[in-house]
Design an enzyme around this catalytic site. Structure first.
Site, mmCIF file in Angstrom:
data_model
loop_
_atom_site.group_PDB
_atom_site.id
_atom_site.type_symbol
_atom_site.label_atom_id
_atom_site.label_comp_id
_atom_site.label_asym_id
_atom_site.label_seq_id
_atom_site.Cartn_x
_atom_site.Cartn_y
_atom_site.Cartn_z
ATOM 1 N N TYR A 124 -9.329 -0.665 -40.809
ATOM 2 C CA TYR A 124 -7.996 -1.269 -40.792
ATOM 3 C C TYR A 124 -7.791 -2.052 -42.080
ATOM 4 O O TYR A 124 -8.594 -2.932 -42.409
ATOM 5 C CB TYR A 124 -7.790 -2.190 -39.592
ATOM 6 C CG TYR A 124 -6.377 -2.732 -39.589
ATOM 7 C CD1 TYR A 124 -5.324 -1.936 -39.146
ATOM 8 C CD2 TYR A 124 -6.073 -3.996 -40.095
ATOM 9 C CE1 TYR A 124 -4.014 -2.391 -39.189
ATOM 10 C CE2 TYR A 124 -4.764 -4.452 -40.145
ATOM 11 C CZ TYR A 124 -3.741 -3.639 -39.694
ATOM 12 O OH TYR A 124 -2.447 -4.071 -39.753
ATOM 13 N N GLN A 186 -0.956 -1.799 -32.814
ATOM 14 C CA GLN A 186 -0.833 -0.375 -32.510
ATOM 15 C C GLN A 186 -1.849 0.467 -33.287
ATOM 16 O O GLN A 186 -2.322 1.491 -32.787
ATOM 17 C CB GLN A 186 0.590 0.125 -32.767
ATOM 18 C CG GLN A 186 1.103 0.010 -34.175
ATOM 19 C CD GLN A 186 1.797 -1.320 -34.453
ATOM 20 O OE1 GLN A 186 1.526 -2.323 -33.804
ATOM 21 N NE2 GLN A 186 2.721 -1.323 -35.412
ATOM 22 N N SER A 233 -10.026 -16.828 -43.184
ATOM 23 C CA SER A 233 -10.987 -16.844 -44.287
ATOM 24 C C SER A 233 -11.311 -18.272 -44.706
ATOM 25 O O SER A 233 -10.511 -19.189 -44.516
ATOM 26 C CB SER A 233 -10.411 -16.066 -45.463
ATOM 27 O OG SER A 233 -11.401 -15.782 -46.420
ATOM 28 N N GLN A 255 -9.176 -19.537 -52.447
ATOM 29 C CA GLN A 255 -9.336 -19.343 -51.014
ATOM 30 C C GLN A 255 -8.103 -19.812 -50.259
ATOM 31 O O GLN A 255 -7.652 -19.164 -49.317
ATOM 32 C CB GLN A 255 -10.557 -20.114 -50.526
ATOM 33 C CG GLN A 255 -10.897 -19.859 -49.071
ATOM 34 C CD GLN A 255 -11.216 -18.405 -48.818
ATOM 35 O OE1 GLN A 255 -12.058 -17.828 -49.472
ATOM 36 N NE2 GLN A 255 -10.524 -17.794 -47.891
ATOM 37 N N GLU A 322 -18.130 -18.620 -44.548
ATOM 38 C CA GLU A 322 -17.990 -17.217 -44.948
ATOM 39 C C GLU A 322 -18.435 -17.047 -46.403
ATOM 40 O O GLU A 322 -19.228 -16.165 -46.732
ATOM 41 C CB GLU A 322 -16.528 -16.797 -44.794
ATOM 42 C CG GLU A 322 -16.242 -15.379 -45.252
ATOM 43 C CD GLU A 322 -14.763 -15.072 -45.276
ATOM 44 O OE1 GLU A 322 -14.412 -13.873 -45.355
ATOM 45 O OE2 GLU A 322 -13.927 -16.016 -45.234
ATOM 46 N N HIS A 323 -17.904 -17.898 -47.279
ATOM 47 C CA HIS A 323 -18.286 -17.908 -48.693
ATOM 48 C C HIS A 323 -18.878 -19.274 -49.030
ATOM 49 O O HIS A 323 -18.319 -20.292 -48.659
ATOM 50 C CB HIS A 323 -17.069 -17.689 -49.605
ATOM 51 C CG HIS A 323 -16.277 -16.466 -49.283
ATOM 52 N ND1 HIS A 323 -15.131 -16.505 -48.497
ATOM 53 C CD2 HIS A 323 -16.433 -15.169 -49.658
ATOM 54 C CE1 HIS A 323 -14.634 -15.291 -48.398
ATOM 55 N NE2 HIS A 323 -15.405 -14.458 -49.085
ATOM 56 N N ASP A 356 -15.340 -10.737 -54.153
ATOM 57 C CA ASP A 356 -14.183 -10.156 -53.474
ATOM 58 C C ASP A 356 -13.814 -8.786 -54.048
ATOM 59 O O ASP A 356 -13.248 -7.951 -53.355
ATOM 60 C CB ASP A 356 -12.970 -11.084 -53.601
ATOM 61 C CG ASP A 356 -12.999 -12.214 -52.582
ATOM 62 O OD1 ASP A 356 -13.846 -12.176 -51.676
ATOM 63 O OD2 ASP A 356 -12.167 -13.133 -52.703
ATOM 64 N N HIS A 415 -42.099 3.997 -12.222
ATOM 65 C CA HIS A 415 -42.527 3.826 -13.605
ATOM 66 C C HIS A 415 -44.049 4.003 -13.707
ATOM 67 O O HIS A 415 -44.559 4.681 -14.604
ATOM 68 C CB HIS A 415 -42.143 2.434 -14.129
ATOM 69 C CG HIS A 415 -40.727 2.311 -14.577
ATOM 70 N ND1 HIS A 415 -39.670 2.475 -13.725
ATOM 71 C CD2 HIS A 415 -40.194 2.050 -15.810
ATOM 72 C CE1 HIS A 415 -38.535 2.296 -14.393
ATOM 73 N NE2 HIS A 415 -38.833 2.049 -15.667
#
Length: 427
Positions: A124, A186, A233, A255, A322-323, A356, A415
């Site tokens: 996506y 969608q 982010s 950012q 994240e960073h 990035d 078993h």
């Protein structure tokens, strides 16, 4: 930015917390769209494209003609930049290939793993005001290296039914199989369930707004795997008195311009830097086209003055950004103490923007504190590991009795018997 000086450790939990949104109404809307797409396929997808993206679509798939037109619309300079980034991303991710070896765990007992690509993956890619063609490279490149047989991409079109040409060029460069003009919830539903036009995939990757993220979470419960949970982010910068103030301010703003809900955290041991960075941010902010977005993000961001580097790294590890940018004189030493982070940038020249776009590392990373448990996207994200074991007669004799005893202790007689019959056959 909110300035906090010398906070006690008892206050760190609140400093590192993320905003918690009430998503109950949002989840209801998302669920309704997903149910419609599941039941009505392409018809529902086209109706939502008209409603949300104002695009009247006869066909959902991007045609070969549109692909050729896109190439003409991208400047030569940008095309070369895309190819450079793709080369570096491919080089780095190729180095992550799994090399299996057989291990003899005991006489006559061999075990090993095989890495197998996920056959069909869905990507996506957000469009709109910030069409993330770089994310196409970050996701499709490792998928191609892994050996995924089909790479499906969904991205929202504009009101004329056209996809951003840079997205199409990046998709062609990285080896995407099929591209569809579908955005939002969608798109996630179409890839999760499959429609007349869009194939059902086995795993969905990629960022998006809170509706897209909610849709990914919902379909992951029963229908398809996803790359990771995600939120807005974020970046954490650790800086000392040696830091370049202009660079630090630029990193924070890069950012903040992502979105009003982006998170920016500066941790520093220098009181002078606190004031200097704030002034520099105000100066640079005025020249940004997305300054209103950045301003809103900065309202919820924090600048924290701590006593020493150990406190700085401890606070960062609690935040699990994240960073993480280490703009300190001893960045190599601090890097060894990083426990929780998505991607780390070392020294004054390693800006987040490098990762990035073009350094080669992946920018699809865990947010919202998920760096405590999740890795960023890498080659393994597109693979499964299948384990194998082989036993000879010697192997059965070596571990057979242990297997019987353990199965019996767990009261799983069938078993136990599966091994017993083999042991008896060797008498």
């Amino acid at each position: 930015m909110n300035v906090i000086k010398y906070p006690g450790r008892e206050d760190w939990a609140s400093l590192t917390s993320r905003p918690h949104l009430d998503v109950s109404q949002l989840n209801s809307v998302v669920s309704g769209v997903l149910d419609d797409v599941r039941a009505n396929g392409d018809k529902a997808v086209k109706a939502y494209e008209l409603k949300f993206d104002h695009a009247q679509l006869d066909s959902l798939q991007v045609s070969e003609k549109e692909m050729k037109e896109a190439r003409k619309l991208v400047s030569k300079d940008l095309e070369e930049a895309i190819r450079l980034a793709h080369y570096n991303i491919r080089l780095f991710h190729r180095s992550q290939r799994f090399n299996s070896k057989k291990v003899e765990t005991g006489p006559g007992v061999k075990c090993w793993q095989k890495s197998v690509a996920i056959e069909r993956v869905g990507l996506y890619i957000p469009g709109g005001t910030a069409p993330l063609f770089s994310t196409v490279l970050m996701l499709a490149t490792p998928a191609k290296i892994a050996g995924c047989k089909e790479i499906v991409l969904c991205t929202p079109p504009n009101s004329e039914g056209k996809v951003n040409p840079a997205i199409l060029l990046a998709a062609k460069t990285a080896g995407v199989s099929k591209i569809f003009k579908v955005g939002g919830v969608q798109a996630i539903g179409a890839m999760a369930f499959g429609t007349e036009s869009i194939p059902k995939v086995f795993k969905i990757f990629g960022p998006g707004n809170q509706y897209v993220m909610a849709a990914k979470q919902q379909v992951s419960l029963h229908d398809v795997a996803i790359d990771m949970p995600a939120g807005p982010s974020e970046v954490c910068v650790i800086a000392d008195e040696s830091a370049n103030v202009e660079f630090v301010a630029a990193d924070l703003l890069s950012q903040a311009e992502h979105g009003a809900d982006s998170q920016v955290l500066l941790i520093t041991t220098s009181e002078k830097l606190v004031d200097d960075v704030q002034r520099e941010i105000e100066k640079q902010l005025e020249n940004l086209p997305r300054k209103e977005i950045a301003k809103k993000a900065l309202e919820n961001s924090r600048l924290v003055l701590v006593r020493d580097k150990q406190e700085a790294i401890d606070l960062s590890n609690m935040y699990a950004p994240e960073h993480l940018i280490l703009q300190t004189s001893d960045y190599a030493e601090l890097a060894n103490k990083v426990i929780n982070a998505g991607s780390v940038f070392l020294g004054k020249y390693a800006c987040e923007s490098a990762g990035d776009y073009a350094s080669g590392t992946n920018h699809t990373l865990p947010t919202h504190g998920w760096a405590t448990t999740y890795s960023g996207v890498n080659l393994d994200s597109f693979c499964r590991k299948i384990t194998f074991q082989h036993l000879t007669e010697t192997g059965v004799r070596h571990i057979g009795h242990a297997v019987e005893l353990m199965a019996e202790a767990e009261m799983l007689d069938a078993h136990k018997n599966a091994m017993t019959v083999r042991l008896n056959s060797l008498k």
